[in-house]
Design a protein around this motif. Structure first.
Motif, PDB file in Angstrom:
ATOM      1  N   UNK A   1       0.819  -1.202   0.000  1.00  0.00           N
ATOM      2  CA  UNK A   1       0.000   0.000   0.000  1.00  0.00           C
ATOM      3  C   UNK A   1       0.861   1.264   0.000  1.00  0.00           C
ATOM      4  N   UNK A   2       1.865   1.327   0.897  1.00  0.00           N
ATOM      5  CA  UNK A   2       2.810   2.450   0.910  1.00  0.00           C
ATOM      6  C   UNK A   2       4.222   1.895   0.759  1.00  0.00           C
ATOM      7  N   UNK A   3       4.931   2.402  -0.218  1.00  0.00           N
ATOM      8  CA  UNK A   3       6.323   2.004  -0.419  1.00  0.00           C
ATOM      9  C   UNK A   3       7.206   3.236  -0.294  1.00  0.00           C
ATOM     10  N   UNK A  23       8.023  -0.864   3.614  1.00  0.00           N
ATOM     11  CA  UNK A  23       6.743  -1.057   2.934  1.00  0.00           C
ATOM     12  C   UNK A  23       5.645  -1.274   3.963  1.00  0.00           C
ATOM     13  N   UNK A  24       4.534  -0.564   3.816  1.00  0.00           N
ATOM     14  CA  UNK A  24       3.367  -0.688   4.690  1.00  0.00           C
ATOM     15  C   UNK A  24       2.291  -1.468   3.955  1.00  0.00           C
ATOM     16  N   UNK A  30       0.283   0.262  12.335  1.00  0.00           N
ATOM     17  CA  UNK A  30       1.741   0.348  12.372  1.00  0.00           C
ATOM     18  C   UNK A  30       2.163   1.448  13.343  1.00  0.00           C
ATOM     19  N   UNK A  31       3.226   1.194  14.064  1.00  0.00           N
ATOM     20  CA  UNK A  31       3.759   2.188  14.981  1.00  0.00           C
ATOM     21  C   UNK A  31       5.125   2.661  14.546  1.00  0.00           C
ATOM     22  N   UNK A  59       5.412   5.836  -2.842  1.00  0.00           N
ATOM     23  CA  UNK A  59       4.285   5.439  -3.693  1.00  0.00           C
ATOM     24  C   UNK A  59       3.157   4.938  -2.796  1.00  0.00           C
ATOM     25  N   UNK A  60       1.943   5.418  -3.064  1.00  0.00           N
ATOM     26  CA  UNK A  60       0.756   5.021  -2.310  1.00  0.00           C
ATOM     27  C   UNK A  60      -0.208   4.360  -3.282  1.00  0.00           C
ATOM     28  N   UNK A  61      -0.408   3.066  -3.094  1.00  0.00           N
ATOM     29  CA  UNK A  61      -1.197   2.275  -4.059  1.00  0.00           C
ATOM     30  C   UNK A  61      -0.680   2.464  -5.485  1.00  0.00           C
ATOM     31  N   UNK A  62       0.625   2.528  -5.617  1.00  0.00           N
ATOM     32  CA  UNK A  62       1.257   2.679  -6.921  1.00  0.00           C
ATOM     33  C   UNK A  62       1.317   4.095  -7.438  1.00  0.00           C
ATOM     34  N   UNK A  63       0.741   5.059  -6.707  1.00  0.00           N
ATOM     35  CA  UNK A  63       0.727   6.463  -7.140  1.00  0.00           C
ATOM     36  C   UNK A  63       1.927   7.178  -6.525  1.00  0.00           C
ATOM     37  N   UNK A  64       2.698   7.845  -7.341  1.00  0.00           N
ATOM     38  CA  UNK A  64       3.854   8.593  -6.854  1.00  0.00           C
ATOM     39  C   UNK A  64       3.361   9.844  -6.123  1.00  0.00           C
TER      40      UNK A  64
END
Length: 328
Positions: A1-3, A23-24, A30-31, A59-64
């Motif tokens: 989801x988040x890279x 990577x999330x 998450x902490x 990148x969030x769901x593949x979006x930069x």
């Protein structure tokens, strides 16, 4: 989801975040844990698009995030450490303003406001001025605004700072509930908070990622051995012979005192209670009196101290003060 890849941020000559990558995944809490000045708030502000990095990508769901910020930010709800509240408005008025700013209109806006007020327990406070609310309820208003727009990711920076114990428990319960329907990221320097609400913990020290795992696994693999302290009338030679013959004794230290011998025994035994019993009966079998036995279970606090001491945080204190000036 988040890279997050190779994220770096300088404040002048001071490096606040150094080549950070992780990577999330979807659907967990998450902490982001670290001492004051470790780079937590800088990282969060970059992840939400409020601050630009010196280098690196998100990148969030593949979006930069930096190439298409408007599209990426629609997936994120954010509560800064200082909630951006208007004190002369009611929660209802404030949430309507925020919802409109996020592009919500008409029935959709009214429906989402109704939902987030219920979700955050603000029903009885929605028509009071925010200036008249306790800090705990102001935090709830801040979380409610983050939830408007139904973001997939909710990011909360120090969500329980300054709250009393009852308010802390209530906000932690709310965060756990949010984790059932959102990916939640919280930052904190409070160890008990991480253990209470998080599925996974990222430990940041001196702007670098020191560890990333579940709280329980971090305790088991990084805190090393648990410790048992024994005060006995045995001699050093007797204690050495007995402990050297036992399984699960990783190491031990002897300190001679006036009328006794103090033993600090490190063990990686899975069952600390059972191992403590085995130690006691082993001394009893050899007729070596034990008049004190204390078991200390390795904790996330031990992990935290071990990792932050290894990397150090002195250089980042300057960055943190600069960070506050730039962001707040």
């Amino acid at each position: 989801m988040i890279t997050v890849e190779n994220l770096t941020k300088y404040y002048g000559p001071v490096k606040a975040v150094s080549d950070l990558s992780f990577t999330i995944e979807e659907g967990q809490v998450y902490g982001l844990l670290g001492p004051n000045g470790a780079g937590k708030s800088t990282t969060m502000n970059i992840m939400t698009g409020c601050l630009s990095p010196t280098s690196g990508s998100i990148h969030i769901n593949g979006i930069d995030l930096f190439e298409e910020p408007e599209k990426a930010k629609k997936l994120i709800g954010y509560l800064p450490e200082q909630p951006p509240l208007y004190m002369n408005e009611t929660p209802l008025e404030y949430l309507r303003f925020v919802g409109q700013a996020k592009g919500l209109k008409g029935a959709e806006l009214s429906g989402q406001i109704r939902d987030v007020i219920a979700q955050t327990g603000l029903e009885h406070m929605k028509n009071r001025l925010i200036s008249q609310l306790s800090k705990g309820y102001r935090q709830r208003v801040g979380i409610a605004q983050a939830l408007l727009g139904n973001p997939a990711i909710v990011i909360l920076d120090e969500p329980t700072v300054g709250l009393d114990p009852i308010q802390i428990v209530e906000i932690r319960t709310l965060i756990r509930d949010l984790g059932k329907t959102h990916t939640v990221i919280i930052s904190s320097h409070i160890l008990s908070e991480m253990q209470a609400v998080c599925d996974k913990v990222l430990i940041i020290s001196n702007g670098t990622l020191a560890a990333f795992d579940t709280p329980n696994h971090l305790e088991s693999i990084l805190s090393g051995s648990d410790e048992i302290t024994i005060r006995t009338l045995a001699s050093e030679e007797q204690a050495d012979a007995l402990l050297s013959s036992m399984q699960d004794v990783d190491s031990f230290e002897c300190t001679k005192e006036e009328d006794s011998l103090l033993l600090r025994i490190r063990t990686s035994a899975e069952d600390l209670r059972q191992f403590s019993c085995s130690l006691f009966f082993a001394f009893a079998k050899e007729q070596l009196p034990v008049f004190e036995l204390t078991a200390h279970k390795g904790s996330l606090e031990d992990v935290f101290m071990e990792l932050t001491e290894q990397t150090g945080t002195a250089g980042d204190e300057t960055a943190d003060s600069g960070e506050s000036e730039e962001i707040n």
